[in-house]
Scaffold this active site. Structure first.
Site, mmCIF file in Angstrom:
data_model
loop_
_atom_site.group_PDB
_atom_site.id
_atom_site.type_symbol
_atom_site.label_atom_id
_atom_site.label_comp_id
_atom_site.label_asym_id
_atom_site.label_seq_id
_atom_site.Cartn_x
_atom_site.Cartn_y
_atom_site.Cartn_z
ATOM 1 N N PRO A 1 0.793 -1.231 0.000
ATOM 2 C CA PRO A 1 0.000 0.000 0.000
ATOM 3 C C PRO A 1 0.828 1.286 0.000
ATOM 4 O O PRO A 1 1.853 1.376 0.680
ATOM 5 C CB PRO A 1 -0.820 -0.105 1.301
ATOM 6 N N ASN A 2 0.342 2.221 -0.788
ATOM 7 C CA ASN A 2 0.886 3.586 -0.908
ATOM 8 C C ASN A 2 2.205 3.660 -1.673
ATOM 9 O O ASN A 2 2.693 4.755 -1.952
ATOM 10 C CB ASN A 2 1.050 4.238 0.490
ATOM 11 N N GLU B 1 12.166 -9.469 2.720
ATOM 12 C CA GLU B 1 11.414 -8.270 3.133
ATOM 13 C C GLU B 1 12.280 -7.047 2.894
ATOM 14 O O GLU B 1 13.443 -7.027 3.331
ATOM 15 C CB GLU B 1 11.059 -8.409 4.622
ATOM 16 N N SER C 1 13.016 2.951 3.725
ATOM 17 C CA SER C 1 13.516 3.685 4.896
ATOM 18 C C SER C 1 14.029 2.708 5.950
ATOM 19 O O SER C 1 13.714 1.512 5.914
ATOM 20 C CB SER C 1 12.381 4.537 5.491
ATOM 21 N N ARG D 1 6.659 0.971 13.746
ATOM 22 C CA ARG D 1 7.317 0.428 12.549
ATOM 23 C C ARG D 1 8.419 -0.577 12.902
ATOM 24 O O ARG D 1 9.057 -1.144 12.025
ATOM 25 C CB ARG D 1 7.916 1.548 11.693
ATOM 26 N N ARG E 1 12.574 4.869 12.932
ATOM 27 C CA ARG E 1 11.341 5.667 12.847
ATOM 28 C C ARG E 1 10.420 5.340 14.037
ATOM 29 O O ARG E 1 10.887 4.859 15.059
ATOM 30 C CB ARG E 1 10.684 5.408 11.485
ATOM 31 N N ARG F 1 5.161 10.794 -2.806
ATOM 32 C CA ARG F 1 4.823 10.595 -1.398
ATOM 33 C C ARG F 1 6.029 10.899 -0.493
ATOM 34 O O ARG F 1 7.090 10.283 -0.656
ATOM 35 C CB ARG F 1 4.421 9.127 -1.230
ATOM 36 N N ALA G 1 2.893 -0.488 5.018
ATOM 37 C CA ALA G 1 2.327 -0.466 6.377
ATOM 38 C C ALA G 1 1.776 -1.827 6.808
ATOM 39 O O ALA G 1 1.704 -2.110 8.009
ATOM 40 C CB ALA G 1 1.231 0.586 6.456
ATOM 41 N N HIS H 1 3.498 -4.085 9.415
ATOM 42 C CA HIS H 1 3.375 -3.885 10.859
ATOM 43 C C HIS H 1 2.015 -4.310 11.407
ATOM 44 O O HIS H 1 1.756 -4.164 12.593
ATOM 45 C CB HIS H 1 3.613 -2.393 11.186
ATOM 46 N N TYR I 1 11.133 8.957 1.153
ATOM 47 C CA TYR I 1 11.107 7.904 0.132
ATOM 48 C C TYR I 1 11.748 8.295 -1.205
ATOM 49 O O TYR I 1 11.806 7.473 -2.114
ATOM 50 C CB TYR I 1 9.652 7.448 -0.105
ATOM 51 N N HIS J 1 12.530 -2.600 2.877
ATOM 52 C CA HIS J 1 11.979 -1.283 3.189
ATOM 53 C C HIS J 1 12.931 -0.229 2.648
ATOM 54 O O HIS J 1 14.159 -0.372 2.762
ATOM 55 C CB HIS J 1 11.804 -1.099 4.694
ATOM 56 N N ASN K 1 8.041 -5.491 -0.428
ATOM 57 C CA ASN K 1 7.864 -4.342 0.449
ATOM 58 C C ASN K 1 6.374 -4.241 0.740
ATOM 59 O O ASN K 1 5.600 -3.771 -0.099
ATOM 60 C CB ASN K 1 8.381 -3.057 -0.207
HETATM 61 C C1 DQA Z 1 8.089 1.228 4.153
HETATM 62 C C2 DQA Z 1 8.091 1.512 5.666
HETATM 63 C C3 DQA Z 1 6.703 1.317 6.240
HETATM 64 O O1 DQA Z 1 6.720 1.571 7.641
HETATM 65 C C4 DQA Z 1 5.735 2.286 5.595
HETATM 66 O O2 DQA Z 1 4.429 2.074 6.088
HETATM 67 C C5 DQA Z 1 5.758 2.217 4.102
HETATM 68 C C6 DQA Z 1 7.056 2.064 3.434
HETATM 69 C C7 DQA Z 1 9.468 1.529 3.523
HETATM 70 O O3 DQA Z 1 9.674 1.086 2.382
HETATM 71 O O4 DQA Z 1 10.301 2.215 4.116
HETATM 72 O O5 DQA Z 1 4.743 2.343 3.443
HETATM 73 O O6 DQA Z 1 7.819 -0.145 3.948
#
Ligand code: DQA
Length: 137
Positions: A9-10, A95, A99, A108, A104, A17, A74, A77, A22, A97, A71
């Site tokens: 998501p996102n 997995e 960031s 997270r 953070r 974003r 959210a 978590h 990011y 990420h 990835n």
């Molecule tokens: C993320 C880190 C997650 O906590 C966050 O919700 C994301 C992106 C990252 O790629 O750093 O959507 O997975």
């Protein structure tokens, strides 16, 4: 070698974003670079904002592909369902990420995927995906 990158998501909003966290590159542009760099691989990409669709995709490729770079955004978590899906398939999952999630917010720091993945790469920007692909080679 069949490797699938899955973004949750996102992550369709990469480039727009929260660029301070990011970056400013779209994933589509970065994915083209990855395909050029790893041209001997059959590298494909899937994105969904919907938890059930991500589970369906893991089931679809998880008994035939050589690797999945995931990835889960959210859902990392929050999602017992995604953790169970990874546990239920045969294809190894890395997995990733963008960031450093551990630098953070506290929420997270938990991953429902972590116990069932081969490894975790976080905090290297978009390069996290590149490093995850390399781990399959
Ligand atoms: C993320 C880190 C997650 O906590 C966050 O919700 C994301 C992106 C990252 O790629 O750093 O959507 O997975």
């Amino acid at each position: 070698m069949n490797i699938l990158i899955i973004n949750g998501p996102n992550l369709n909003l990469l480039g727009k974003r929260e660029p301070a966290i990011y970056g400013t590159a779209t994933f589509e542009d970065y994915f083209k670079e990855l395909q050029e760099k790893f041209s001997t691989l059959n590298l494909t990409y899937y994105q969904s904002n919907i938890e059930g669709e991500l589970i369906d995709k893991l089931h679809e490729v998880g008994f035939s592909y050589d690797g999945i770079v995931f990835n889960a955004g959210a859902y990392t978590h929050t999602s017992v369902g995604l953790g169970d899906a990874i546990k239920g398939i045969e294809t190894p999952v890395i997995e990733v990420h963008i960031s450093n999630v551990h630098a953070r917010e506290e929420f997270r720091h938990t991953s429902f995927l972590a116990p069932n993945v081969r490894g975790i790469i976080a905090g290297f920007g978009m390069q996290s995906y590149d490093l995850a692909i390399q781990s399959f080679l």
